[in-house]
Design a protein around this motif. Structure first.
Motif: not given
Length: 261
Positions: A98-101, A122-126, A210-212, A229-233
């Motif tokens: 799952l990829v979420g923006h 996967v978090y994209i600027a999420g 995560a993509l920051l 960081t909190r999510a451990g990504a």
């Protein structure tokens, strides 16, 4: 006799080479030596966007052999959007990434634990809320407020980004024409997307990436770093605006495929 043995040996080596080549090709097509299928990549957009924003990423993922789905996130509120995405995911067999923006990150966080076979997030600027937290709580920590326009609707209110300031806030590294098109076609989000509290924390049990985006004016890099960081990504940083899937599709694709592997 020697000649016959030699012929058999050569035939055996050729058969072994053919078998090895076939197995290698099969493994490549299915995503690895385990023989399992490549996971379906499910893309969930956020507010003020739509599924078409993923187009450059979809092209790259398909080229690399991944099945891809892009959900039309309703943007009606975190509770109802999570229910909608969960129903969509339940119809997809096999492993899923799952990829979420942006706001889509909150949706996948809540949907991930409800359906089976979610392999990675996967978090994209999420946004990555914890249980009981709202997007509004997190947005209040961002460096600068977005230039939003609120419009009353029958089921509450919807917000959009001021089109005149859309490029600066959302798509600073895209050309002006494309940014103007995005501003014109942006989808409004119901205010419940901001006020509904998160219920579950998918990242607690599912590996996350995560993509920051370091040039982001919609979700400040500091806030992204705090949530990631909190999510451990596993964090990758890139110089890009909030519209990173359009300005840096290679970086987005690379991270998604890392998670998928």
């Amino acid at each position: 006799m020697r000649f016959r043995i030699s012929r058999l040996a050569v035939a055996g080596v050729a058969a072994l080479a053919l078998l090895t080549t076939t197995a290698s090709a099969t493994a490549s097509a299915t995503g690895g030596s385990s023989g399992g299928p490549k996971p379906t990549i499910v893309l969930v957009h956020g507010a003020w966007a739509d599924s078409s924003n993923w187009h450059p990423v979809i092209e790259r993922l398909r080229r690399d052999g991944y099945p891809v789905r892009a959900i039309a996130n309703p943007l009606h509120g975190l509770t109802s959007d999570t229910a909608y995405v969960t129903s969509y995911l339940a119809a997809i067999d096999g492993p899923k990434v799952l990829v979420g923006h942006s706001y889509g990150g909150a949706v996948i966080t809540n949907a991930a634990t409800v359906v089976p076979d979610v392999k990675a997030l996967v978090y994209i600027a999420g946004f990555i809320p914890v249980r009981g937290e709202t997007i509004g709580d997190l947005a209040a920590k961002s460096a600068a407020p977005l230039p939003l326009i609120t419009t009353p609707v029958p089921d509450g209110a919807e917000v959009t980004i001021d089109p005149a300031r859309f490029r600066t806030a959302f798509a600073g590294d895209l050309d002006r024409i494309l940014a103007a098109d995005l501003a014109t076609t942006q989808r409004p989000a119901n205010t419940r997307a901001v006020t509904d509290a998160s219920v579950t924390e998918g990242f607690r049990t599912i590996p996350s990436w995560a993509l920051l985006t370091r040039q982001d004016r919609a979700i400040s890099p500091d806030l992204q770093r705090f949530m990631d960081t909190r999510a451990g990504a596993r964090i990758t940083e890139v110089d890009a605006s909030h519209a990173v899937m359009l300005s840096r599709p290679d970086a987005v694709t690379k991270l998604v495929e890392q998670a998928a592997r």
